[in-house]
Write a protein that holds these residues in place. Structure first.
Motif, PDB file in Angstrom:
ATOM      1  N   ASN A 555       0.751  -1.262   0.167  1.00  0.00           N
ATOM      2  CA  ASN A 555      -0.087  -0.108  -0.038  1.00  0.00           C
ATOM      3  C   ASN A 555       1.025   1.278   0.108  1.00  0.00           C
ATOM      4  N   SER A 556       2.000   1.295   0.261  1.00  0.00           N
ATOM      5  CA  SER A 556       3.040   2.273   0.493  1.00  0.00           C
ATOM      6  C   SER A 556       3.149   2.735  -0.861  1.00  0.00           C
ATOM      7  N   ILE A 557       3.168   1.651  -1.980  1.00  0.00           N
ATOM      8  CA  ILE A 557       3.522   2.287  -3.330  1.00  0.00           C
ATOM      9  C   ILE A 557       2.444   3.209  -3.850  1.00  0.00           C
ATOM     10  N   THR A 558       1.217   3.106  -3.231  1.00  0.00           N
ATOM     11  CA  THR A 558       0.142   4.066  -3.636  1.00  0.00           C
ATOM     12  C   THR A 558       0.370   5.455  -3.391  1.00  0.00           C
ATOM     13  N   ILE A 559       1.048   5.817  -2.262  1.00  0.00           N
ATOM     14  CA  ILE A 559       1.577   7.162  -2.162  1.00  0.00           C
ATOM     15  C   ILE A 559       2.371   7.759  -3.210  1.00  0.00           C
ATOM     16  N   ALA A 560       3.516   6.855  -3.497  1.00  0.00           N
ATOM     17  CA  ALA A 560       4.293   7.241  -4.723  1.00  0.00           C
ATOM     18  C   ALA A 560       3.290   7.378  -6.093  1.00  0.00           C
ATOM     19  N   MET A 561       2.645   6.667  -6.105  1.00  0.00           N
ATOM     20  CA  MET A 561       1.671   6.933  -7.254  1.00  0.00           C
ATOM     21  C   MET A 561       1.043   7.973  -7.195  1.00  0.00           C
ATOM     22  N   GLN A 562       0.307   8.249  -6.189  1.00  0.00           N
ATOM     23  CA  GLN A 562      -0.519   9.467  -6.152  1.00  0.00           C
ATOM     24  C   GLN A 562       0.482  10.879  -6.255  1.00  0.00           C
ATOM     25  N   THR A 563       1.799  10.622  -5.854  1.00  0.00           N
ATOM     26  CA  THR A 563       2.745  11.871  -6.130  1.00  0.00           C
ATOM     27  C   THR A 563       2.813  12.042  -7.372  1.00  0.00           C
ATOM     28  N   LEU A 564       2.967  10.840  -8.295  1.00  0.00           N
ATOM     29  CA  LEU A 564       3.140  11.291  -9.813  1.00  0.00           C
ATOM     30  C   LEU A 564       1.975  11.449 -10.518  1.00  0.00           C
ATOM     31  N   LEU A 565       0.750  11.180 -10.139  1.00  0.00           N
ATOM     32  CA  LEU A 565      -0.358  11.455 -10.855  1.00  0.00           C
ATOM     33  C   LEU A 565      -1.241  12.551 -10.316  1.00  0.00           C
ATOM     34  N   ASN A 566      -0.343  13.375  -9.189  1.00  0.00           N
ATOM     35  CA  ASN A 566      -0.875  14.446  -8.916  1.00  0.00           C
ATOM     36  C   ASN A 566      -0.969  15.686 -10.102  1.00  0.00           C
ATOM     37  N   ALA A 567       0.021  15.661 -10.839  1.00  0.00           N
ATOM     38  CA  ALA A 567       0.206  16.754 -12.175  1.00  0.00           C
ATOM     39  C   ALA A 567      -1.035  16.431 -12.943  1.00  0.00           C
ATOM     40  N   GLN A 568      -1.369  15.279 -13.252  1.00  0.00           N
ATOM     41  CA  GLN A 568      -2.567  15.139 -14.041  1.00  0.00           C
ATOM     42  C   GLN A 568      -3.996  15.355 -13.406  1.00  0.00           C
ATOM     43  N   LYS A 569      -3.896  15.391 -12.067  1.00  0.00           N
ATOM     44  CA  LYS A 569      -5.269  15.498 -11.206  1.00  0.00           C
ATOM     45  C   LYS A 569      -5.899  13.897 -11.182  1.00  0.00           C
ATOM     46  N   ILE A 570      -5.179  13.071 -11.184  1.00  0.00           N
ATOM     47  CA  ILE A 570      -5.770  11.680 -11.172  1.00  0.00           C
ATOM     48  C   ILE A 570      -5.573  11.196  -9.954  1.00  0.00           C
ATOM     49  N   HIS A 571      -6.776  10.849  -9.379  1.00  0.00           N
ATOM     50  CA  HIS A 571      -6.719  10.380  -7.888  1.00  0.00           C
ATOM     51  C   HIS A 571      -6.727   8.917  -7.566  1.00  0.00           C
ATOM     52  N   VAL A 572      -5.815   8.571  -6.631  1.00  0.00           N
ATOM     53  CA  VAL A 572      -5.668   7.025  -6.389  1.00  0.00           C
ATOM     54  C   VAL A 572      -6.740   6.580  -5.263  1.00  0.00           C
ATOM     55  N   VAL A 573      -7.354   5.660  -5.614  1.00  0.00           N
ATOM     56  CA  VAL A 573      -8.608   5.192  -4.746  1.00  0.00           C
ATOM     57  C   VAL A 573      -8.225   3.838  -4.298  1.00  0.00           C
ATOM     58  N   ARG A 574      -8.144   3.772  -2.980  1.00  0.00           N
ATOM     59  CA  ARG A 574      -8.056   2.521  -2.382  1.00  0.00           C
ATOM     60  C   ARG A 574      -9.286   2.242  -1.625  1.00  0.00           C
ATOM     61  N   LEU A 575      -9.662   0.818  -1.656  1.00  0.00           N
ATOM     62  CA  LEU A 575     -10.886   0.307  -1.172  1.00  0.00           C
ATOM     63  C   LEU A 575     -11.062   0.685   0.341  1.00  0.00           C
ATOM     64  N   GLU A 576     -10.108   0.611   0.890  1.00  0.00           N
ATOM     65  CA  GLU A 576     -10.079   1.049   2.645  1.00  0.00           C
ATOM     66  C   GLU A 576     -10.517   2.336   2.804  1.00  0.00           C
ATOM     67  N   THR A 577      -9.835   3.216   1.965  1.00  0.00           N
ATOM     68  CA  THR A 577     -10.027   4.664   1.991  1.00  0.00           C
ATOM     69  C   THR A 577     -11.233   5.149   1.760  1.00  0.00           C
ATOM     70  N   ALA A 578     -12.111   4.376   0.752  1.00  0.00           N
ATOM     71  CA  ALA A 578     -13.598   4.810   0.433  1.00  0.00           C
ATOM     72  C   ALA A 578     -14.408   4.250   1.657  1.00  0.00           C
ATOM     73  N   ILE A 579     -13.967   3.042   2.158  1.00  0.00           N
ATOM     74  CA  ILE A 579     -15.226   2.615   3.183  1.00  0.00           C
ATOM     75  C   ILE A 579     -14.903   3.327   4.487  1.00  0.00           C
ATOM     76  N   ASN A 580     -13.853   3.646   4.865  1.00  0.00           N
ATOM     77  CA  ASN A 580     -13.690   4.816   5.935  1.00  0.00           C
ATOM     78  C   ASN A 580     -14.368   5.764   5.792  1.00  0.00           C
ATOM     79  N   ASP A 696     -17.324  12.653  -3.998  1.00  0.00           N
ATOM     80  CA  ASP A 696     -16.825  13.858  -3.284  1.00  0.00           C
ATOM     81  C   ASP A 696     -15.604  14.281  -3.394  1.00  0.00           C
ATOM     82  N   GLN A 697     -14.974  13.636  -4.400  1.00  0.00           N
ATOM     83  CA  GLN A 697     -13.582  14.367  -4.720  1.00  0.00           C
ATOM     84  C   GLN A 697     -13.744  15.278  -5.793  1.00  0.00           C
ATOM     85  N   ASP A 698     -13.311  16.621  -5.574  1.00  0.00           N
ATOM     86  CA  ASP A 698     -13.501  17.642  -6.539  1.00  0.00           C
ATOM     87  C   ASP A 698     -12.183  17.951  -7.235  1.00  0.00           C
ATOM     88  N   ASN A 699     -12.185  18.649  -8.310  1.00  0.00           N
ATOM     89  CA  ASN A 699     -11.147  18.854  -9.064  1.00  0.00           C
ATOM     90  C   ASN A 699     -10.118  17.793  -9.596  1.00  0.00           C
TER      91      ASN A 699
END
Length: 1784
Positions: A555-580, A696-699
């Motif tokens: 799951n730590s890889i998702t943090i790095a993936m989100q860092t790379l995709l922030n420039a294109q405004k692409i959000h990384v969705v993990r199942l645990e995050t959505a349920i919480n 719920d995710q904007d922009n």
């Protein structure tokens, strides 16, 4: 003997014979080899050979030898029964004797030759024995034992066997080839064949020579003189003396000696050269054969040595392996025996325990089994019984229907006494196919139209019958309306409307108009009957990137993936995050009401499965991270807390019922309850949570879901939640292959219950809309990435074809959709993570963006990402693909796929240092391929191709219409459609009732008139009274002449009275017939039928007006958004009324004027027995006027609506839309509502115009179809009525004639009785139209012997002419054009008259029935296709085309010419009929000699051809006949055939074939011309010089001119002559030589030079002659062979002609093309004669005699144009041309 036969069989069968002696008998006893030998010698053909079966079955052997004995008898080889039995038994000695006889018979050899060959072969065998059995000692190798070689050697055992078989085959082939070469060498050495010289044949005198001889005889005529005997003796002696002087001269002897010496020298040199060439070729051949044999021997020896060594090694290893295997087997057997004993003891104990249980259960099992079997048998028997009964009922009903059809067909055939109209046959077929009875239920069909009455006499059975008949008629109504609506037979437009073009613009606009009307109708029906609600997709923005990543290890890889995709405004969705997120929403919104505690430890305790516990742990860790982040953010905002500050407050309690939760909180509540109870979260709940989280995710511009879904079921739920469309269920997918999987996905459609499905369908128009359900399924996501961990990346294979072993169903599903990417990894590094992010982004547009542009500047390089140096950092990315190009093409056509589909063919292996580079290169390549494809397939813009409204790709205008108006219009259309279909069906029913009354009425007429014709009369009373009166007369007075005269007078009076009665009966019958005609039943019925068709036209007109109104209301409501007030009224068509209405001056009930006119006209036509056609149809005026009036009304209505549409269009054009800007950051201009409205309104205008135009064309075609169908039915009705009255009149006439004949017979009988004085018997009767002497006696007519030849008729096809047709045509053409030439226009007129009026001729029609379908206006086109542009044509060519015979080849033509000329001894070009009939013509081989019809037609054709070119009685011109059949597909070849027939020799006309020879001939002619010019020049110079010298020498000398006398040749014995005569003779000879022309002198000088070129070197005056001689002298005898070979290559073929005289060409052109070269051409015609003259003048210089080379003549452009224009020599298929004309 055996070796010779073996060699002979090898040579005959073309393969080596390697049979052993023991196999020889078995191979030969079936006779198949003997039949092969006979076939190779052409004793039997292929068909006979196939009768011999190559099997050793006794029956086949007997049948084979029955045939072989017959064939051997033809070769005079007789087999006795004993020999035959031995051969069939396979005894070798008998078979050898048989082959020996065959060898001697087939090769035509004698016994001595066989003995010589046998001795020579034996000597060869003795020589070969020396080195055949040479033994070479091989060095033995020590045995080696290698364990690891045993298994491979055993595995390669099959290869060893293949090597042995292959070497054996090579050895057999080599033996055969070597044997063949050796025999060939021996034959060359032994051959002493003497030289064969070609037989000299006497040269035939050609036509040219004959012509020259005739010219010579005319120029030098023979002088005849009456000599006396003494003068003849003197002339004879003078001739002998002149001959002796020539023969005995010394010059002659020297010349002959020189000639003989040269001939001997030449023959010696040629013999020496031949010997040298034979020796050299023989030595070369021996050397080549020896070299080849040595090579083959060496290669074969090497192969044999290698093979033997290899086999020895293999055998050694095999034996060692076998020994080891034996040892292992023995050890295993011993161990198994010991173990088996132990197991046997245990097993026996176990068996003893189970035996009792088994025995007790067996009884119950057997009983239950028997019971079940009995039940199954009963059920099966009942099932089969019902099945058989069902099939029997089907077959029984089918047979009954066929019997009913046949019965009714025969009944109508008998009633009509002729062909049955297609109307009835079509009706019966429709009833048969619809499973309805063919016979009517009701006897009188008029009863069905009566209104139902409450009559007590009516039984329930009658009502049931009436309902059945109504159902039957309803089936016919539906069938006929369907045919009418779809233009099926008999409503086909091409059959009804003359000159109808199916591809016309009318049909096109009618089709487009029907689609527009379908759009209107189905849009209204959808408003009234709405479609069932569909599941809506999730309300998510249109993201650019929607990805799924599975099997992400950490799951730590998702943090790095989100860092790379922030420039294109692409959000990384993990199942645990959505349920919480949903759980926290639920907790937050319930604050103040209920305190929710998210205790994950409690959740873990409640969970039952380990997977659920692990998932809750992930939720807990995710919740802790979110809690820490939120607390830190809170501290930053509020700062540190102040001491002693009150931090809590008692909350206010809010009732839970008053709280309304949001969607995400509601989902959180469901999740909380599931986790609290220890249950698993359902997939539907998880997907809904993911959607709410994304809302719920904007922009953001995209998202990527991590590690979900993990199965196809989960993916199916997620796709349905996001897009609203669910993929097919797993059971619906055909997962055999990717192609089947793709097809099952494409075929998947959403099945929903639609209560209005049946009522939302129109019976008149089809739905043109493209349904959403018809679109194939496409994925909501743009990328699916699956990661696969492996220990060694290099050991993994690239997987292109996914199956059940290497992938899951979800992988294959997304692979078929084209978005699946699979990746192997050992450890995920930054570069690989960047590559994954590139796939997620999916931006491959050119130019390619770098990592800095995609992820931000230096984001990837400074990314804090854990790395490992312990393992190799390698990865392999695989893009699974479908297996064939078919699926690829389907995926490329999918509009939903993004540019990621361009990576379909990637197969990349990447290293850590070059991952990015390789990826960029691949993307570049793929984009280049896209650009190339886009360049190759450039799409056509809308401006280039303008779509018409209603076409397939047309997008219909969509403007809202009020629901109330839509429902009203839909209801109105339903009533229109229902009324239209109901009216048309009832009108068709009424028309059908009228047509069905036709046959009963005709039968009624015939029966009634038969009763009237056969009414009783007073004839028998008169006969009886006369008989009584005569019999009462005294017998004595009967013999008196006076009394006989009296009785004869009374007989005559009786005859006149009987004649009068017959005349009265005939007049009465004709009056009754006239009364029936005047009843006008047929007129009334046809009037009713016309009114019915006018009612159909009125129905079509009403529908058109209502359709116009519907289109107007629909589009007006869409554009104006309000209903229209404009209404149109339908016009009434005029019908025919029998009675007039009340008027001011007349009373109702009077006969209508129009009906009175029709009645008068129809009665006149009936009385004159005139059939109705298009020109004389009395109803034509009223029908035509109604059609014109209806079309005019439709046109006016169409114009009025076009004006309304133009007004609306002008109002729409005034709308000027304004532009607005969006309030987002992009600031892109958008269309406002006014512009959208304007665009849709303009589309509606186009659709409106197309709809009214299509309706106009539709109703016009319908009216025309009804008009011509009405004409057709009226003609059918009237023709049957006319035929009936004609038959009645014929019956009246026949009955009257029979009555007259019976009266005549009666009177003749009475006259004989009176003359003989005999009594008249009382049994005499004159009944009806018969005269009966005695009713008790039967009189039979004499039997007529039926002669087959007399009654045999000619059977031909529909398109084929009968010879009787052609004979009538020939006789008519001879009357018009006796010479055969006729103007083309006159010939066209004749054809038109013969085709359409030929049936009026008493002799019968002149053309087949198919020709009557030709339009008369197309006859000129047919004639042009046959004869081209000729002004005059030969009608005999047309008759030859009509025979449909194949045209002969050149060889066949010359063969017939030769046979005819052999019979034409006087060269008159005429032969007799018998000679022509006996000649076997070229087309007779196509006729079956065993078919009598073919024989009759063949004989008739030959007689017809003879009479076609007959010049006198039983004499024909065969040259004209042969020239007439000189035709070919290529007209040039046909013209050359005519030239060949003229000169009697085949002609080389193809420039490619005779180019070299013609060029050589032209070069020789040019060389002769140059030599002749040179000779003229040299002779002129020599004479000038000679005259100059003579003048200079003899100046002043007188010259006396000597008188010319006939030269006298010198004689050897001139002793008795005077010297003066001798000197005078010399002078005369010198003067005669001086008078020889220059040309002759040059030729004589050239001949002398040619004779002495070998011995003397000549000197020439001019340089060209000198050069030519030098060339001849340099080429000595050593190069004579080469020169001779070149001459042979360029030598003319004596069987071919290359040149043809100009006179022959002109003759052929004048005879075959008289309109071009003989008759006076028309004004403005092409100067064909000048063209031919120019071509001949151009080519006549190529030959000495000014003849023309044919190959160059036919290559001239003007000649080719003439031959192609006239088509005289072109072979045309008349049947094909007629079919083309008919199909136009």
């Amino acid at each position: 003997m055996a070796e010779i036969l073996k060699e002979w069989l090898s040579h005959t069968l073309q393969h080596s014979i390697t049979w052993e002696a023991k196999d020889f008998g078995d191979k030969m006893k079936n006779g198949h080899i003997i039949s092969c030998v006979l076939r190779s010698y052409n004793v039997i053909n292929e068909e006979k050979h196939y009768l011999i079966k190559p099997s050793n079955i006794n029956e086949d052997i007997k049948n084979n030898w029955k045939l072989l004995t017959q064939w051997l008898l033809e070769l005079e080889i007789n087999l006795s029964d004993t020999d035959l039995a031995n051969v069939m038994a396979g005894q070798g000695s008998s078979i050898l004797r048989l082959f020996y006889k065959l060898f001697l018979c087939l090769d035509k050899r004698d016994r001595t030759n066989f003995i010589k060959r046998e001795r020579k072969m034996c000597s060869n065998l003795v020589e070969k024995i020396e080195h055949r059995f040479t033994v070479k000692k091989l060095k033995e190798e020590e045995d080696r034992f290698v364990d690891h070689l045993a298994k491979p050697l055993l595995d390669e055992n099959q290869f060893i066997e293949w090597q042995r078989e292959k070497s054996k085959q090579i050895q057999e082939t080599y033996d055969y080839l070597r044997h063949k070469y050796l025999k060939t060498l021996k034959r060359i050495e032994e051959s002493q064949t003497p030289l064969k010289y070609p037989e000299t044949t006497t040269k035939k005198i050609t036509n040219k020579d004959k012509k020259d001889m005739d010219i010579f005889s005319i120029r030098y005529p023979c002088k005849f003189h009456d000599y006396t005997y003494e003068e003849l003796c003197n002339l004879d002696e003078a001739a002998k003396e002149r001959k002796k002087s020539i023969v005995d001269s010394e010059w002659t002897k020297n010349y002959l000696d020189n000639l003989h010496s040269r001939i001997h020298e030449k023959t010696d040199s040629e013999e020496f050269q031949k010997q040298i060439s034979n020796v050299i070729s023989g030595s070369l051949w021996d050397m080549s054969v020896a070299e080849e044999e040595a090579k083959l021997d060496i290669e074969l020896a090497k192969k044999v040595m290698k093979l033997s060594q290899f086999e020895k090694q293999m055998c050694t290893q095999i034996m060692e392996t076998k020994q080891q295997a034996r040892n292992l087997v023995q050890n295993r057997i011993a161990g198994e025996e010991e173990f088996a004993e132990q197991r046997t003891q245990q097993f026996n104990q176990f068996l003893d325990n189970l035996k009792e249980d088994i025995n007790s259960g067996l009884v119950e099992i057997d009983f239950e089994k028997q019971r079940q079997n009995t039940l199954h048998k009963k059920l099966y028997a009942e099932k089969m019984k019902r099945k058989r009964q069902h099939y029997y009922d089907i077959c029984y009903e089918t047979i009954l229907s066929i019997i009913d059809y046949a019965t009714k067909y025969a009944y109508y055939k008998r009633l009509l006494e002729g062909d049955i109209p297609n109307h009835f046959i079509t009706e019966w077929k429709a009833l048969y196919y619809k499973q309805q009875p063919i016979f009517d239920y009701l006897e009188s069909m008029e009863n069905i139209l009566k209104e139902p009455t409450t009559d007590e006499n009516q039984t329930p059975d009658y009502e049931e019958i009436l309902h059945l008949e109504l159902d039957r008629q309803e089936v016919l109504n539906k069938s006929e309306f369907k045919d009418y609506h779809n233009y099926l037979y008999p409503w086909s437009l091409d059959l009804l409307i003359p000159n109808f073009d199916p591809e016309s613009e009318d049909r096109k606009y009618e089709y487009l108009g029907s689609r527009i009307l379908g759009h209107v109708v189905y849009s209204l029906l959808e408003i009234k009957y709405p479609l069932p609600p569909q599941r809506l997709p999730a309300t998510l923005p249109n993201y650019s990137a929607k990805a799924i990543v599975r099997n992400l290890p950490d799951n730590s890889i998702t943090i790095a993936m989100q860092t790379l995709l922030n420039a294109q405004k692409i959000h990384v969705v993990r199942l645990e995050t959505a349920i919480n997120f949903c759980l926290r929403k639920f907790k937050t919104e319930l604050i103040g009401c209920t305190d929710i505690e998210l205790s994950f430890d409690k959740f873990i305790a409640s969970a039952q499965e380990e997977d659920t516990k692990e998932f809750i742990k992930l939720l807990k860790s995710e919740d802790e991270i979110v809690t820490k982040i939120s607390e830190a953010n809170l501290l930053l905002i509020s700062g540190p807390l102040i001491a002693n500050t009150k931090q809590t407050q008692t909350p206010k309690a809010i009732p839970e019922e008053d709280i309304s939760l949001s969607s995400s909180a509601e989902l959180g509540r469901y999740a909380y309850e599931c986790l609290n109870s220890g249950n698993i979260l359902t997939d539907h709940l998880i997907c809904a949570i993911l959607v709410e989280y994304l809302k719920d995710q904007d922009n953001i511009n995209g998202f990527v879901i991590i590690n979900y879904p993990n199965s196809y079921y989960q993916a199916q739920i997620l796709e349905e939640t996001c897009s609203g469309r669910a993929p097919p269920d797993e059971i619906e997918l055909d997962d055999q292959d990717d192609i089947y999987l793709e097809e099952s996905i494409i075929k998947h459609r959403i099945k929903k219950k639609d209560p209005y499905l049946q009522v939302r369908i129109s019976e008149l128009v089809n739905d043109p809309h493209k349904k959403l359900l018809d679109k194939p399924f496409t994925s909501y996501f743009s990328c699916y990435i699956k990661l696969k961990e492996t220990e060694d990346i290099l050991q993994e294979f690239v997987i292109w074809n996914l199956d059940e072993e290497n992938s899951e169903l979800i992988d294959r599903f997304y692979a078929v959709l084209g978005i699946n990417y699979s990746m192997y990894y050992e450890v995920i590094e930054k570069e690989q993570l960047g590559l994954i992010c590139k796939y997620i982004i999916g931006d491959f547009s050119m130019p390619l963006k770098s990592n800095d542009k995609l992820f931000g500047e230096n984001v990837l390089s400074i990314l804090d990402f854990p790395s490992s140096d312990e393992k190799r950092m390698k990865s392999k990315i695989v893009k699974p693909e479908v297996s064939n190009g078919k699926s690829k093409e389907k995926l490329r056509r999918n509009s939903k796929l993004s540019k990621l589909s361009s990576l379909n063919d990637l197969n990349i292996v990447k290293a850590p240092d070059s991952i990015e580079d390789i990826h960029d290169e691949v993307i570049l390549e793929s984009v280049d391929e896209e650009e190339n494809e886009s360049k190759t397939y450039t799409p056509i813009s809308i401006e280039d191709v303008k779509l018409l409204a209603g076409e397939e790709d047309w997008i219909y205008g969509e403007l809202p219409i009020p629901e109330v108006i839509g429902i009203a219009l839909a209801t109105c259309w339903e009533e229109i459609e229902k009324t239209y279909i109901h009216d048309m069906k009832h009108l068709f029913f009424a028309k059908r009732l009228q047509m069905n009354c036709l046959v009963p009425y005709t039968r009624f007429l015939k029966d009634k008139m038969e009763q009237i014709i056969t009414l009783p009369s007073q004839k028998q009373d008169l006969v009886s009274s006369f008989q009584q009166e005569y019999n009462n007369f005294e017998n004595d007075w009967r013999d008196i002449h006076f009394s006989k005269n009296e009785w004869h007078c009374k007989v005559k009076e009786l005859q006149q009275r009987l004649y009068k009665i017959c005349d009265e009966r005939k007049l009465f019958a004709e009056q009754q017939r006239h009364m029936l005609i005047c009843e006008n039943w047929a007129l009334e019925e046809m009037t009713t039928m016309v009114n019915t068709y006018i009612s159909c036209m009125q129905t079509e007109l009403n529908r058109a007006m209502l359709t116009y109104q519907t289109l107007h209301d629909f589009y007006f409501a869409m554009i104006k958004r309000s209903p229209s007030n404009d209404r149109i009224t339908s016009k009434e068509l005029n019908k025919i009324f029998k009675e007039t209405d009340e008027t001011s001056g007349s009373k109702k009930g009077g006969e209508d004027k129009l009906y009175r006119q029709l009645k008068t006209c129809f009665q006149e036509m009936q009385l004159k027995n005139i059939e109705i056609d298009f020109s004389n149809n009395p109803f034509h005026f009223i029908i035509e006027s109604n059609v014109k009036f209806a079309l005019k009304s439709v046109k006016e209505t169409n114009d009025s609506y076009r004006s309304i549409i133009s007004r609306e269009y002008s109002e729409l054009a005034k709308i000027v839309p304004t532009t607005k800007k969006k309030e987002d950051n992009n600031s892109v201009e958008s269309l406002n509502e006014e512009e959208i409205y304007k665009n849709n309104a303009l589309k509606c205008i186009e659709e409106w115009i197309m709809g009214i135009n299509g309706e106009m064309f539709r109703v016009s075609l319908r009216l025309l179809a009804l008009q011509y169908k009405c004409y057709k039915d009226i003609k059918l009705f009237n023709d049957n009525i006319c035929k009936t009255f004609t038959d009645i009149q014929n019956d009246i006439n026949n009955y009257y004639l029979n009555e007259i004949k019976s009266v005549d017979r009666l009177c003749k009988y009475l006259q004989l009785a009176v003359e003989g004085g005999k009594r008249i018997p009382e049994s005499l009767a004159l009944e009806e139209d018969m005269f009966i002497i005695d009713a008790n006696l039967l009189q039979f007519s004499a039997s007529k012997t039926e002669v087959d030849t007399a009654v045999t008729k000619e059977f031909v096809a529909d398109m084929q002419f009968k010879i009787c047709h052609l004979a009538r045509l020939r006789s008519q053409f001879k009357i018009v054009a006796p010479t055969g030439l006729i103007l083309q226009q006159a010939f066209i007129y004749l054809l038109q008259d013969f085709i359409f009026f030929g049936r009026e001729i008493c002799d019968g029609p002149m053309f087949p029935e198919v020709w009557k379908r030709i339009d008369p206006d197309l006859i000129p086109k047919l004639v042009f296709s046959l004869f081209g542009e000729a002004t005059y044509i030969d009608w005999r060519d047309f008759l030859i085309f009509c025979l449909n015979l194949p045209f002969p080849t050149v060889d066949e033509l010359l063969l017939h010419r030769k046979h005819f000329r052999c019979n034409d001894l006087e060269s008159s070009e005429l032969i007799e009929r018998n000679t022509f009939i006996e000649e076997q013509l070229w087309f007779e081989k196509d006729y079956n000699s065993e078919d009598k019809h073919d024989l009759i037609r063949k004989n008739l054709i030959k007689h017809f051809l003879f009479e076609l070119f007959e010049t006198a009685d039983n004499v024909m011109n065969y040259s004209a006949f042969l020239l007439a059949v000189c035709k070919n597909v290529d007209p040039i070849e046909g013209f050359v055939m005519a030239l060949s027939m003229a000169i009697g020799k085949n002609i080389c006309f193809k420039l490619v074939e005779c180019k070299e020879i013609v060029s050589k001939l032209i070069r020789d002619k040019k060389y002769k011309d140059e030599c002749l010019v040179c000779a003229y020049k040299c002779t002129g110079q020599f004479l000038d010089k000679l005259i100059t010298n003579v003048i200079n020498t003899c100046e002043g000398t007188s010259i006396i001119e000597l008188e010319y006398t006939e030269p006298v040749l010198p004689e050897s014995d001139k002793k008795g002559k005077k010297g003066k005569g001798g000197t005078r003779a010399k002078k005369i000879e010198s003067t005669q030589s001086a008078r020889i022309p220059k040309v002759q002198k040059s030729l004589t000088s050239r001949s002398k030079i040619a004779e002495s070129t070998i011995d003397v070197k000549m000197t020439y005056i001019c340089k060209p002659c000198e050069e030519d001689v030098e060339v001849i002298e340099e080429k000595l005898s050593e190069k004579e062979e080469i020169i001779e070979e070149e001459k042979v290559e360029l030598q003319k073929d004596p069987n071919l002609a290359y040149v043809v005289s100009q006179s022959d060409i002109w003759k052929v052109l004048h005879i075959c093309l008289p309109s071009f070269f003989q008759l006076q051409p028309e004004v403005g015609a092409a100067p064909y004669i000048e063209h031919v003259k120019e071509a001949m003048q151009k080519l006549e210089d190529d030959d000495e005699n000014k003849d023309i080379f044919v190959c160059k003549f036919v290559s001239e452009p003007n000649i080719c144009k003439i031959l192609h224009k006239t088509k005289k020599f072109c072979a045309t298929n008349l049947a094909d041309e007629v079919h083309k004309i008919i199909s136009i």
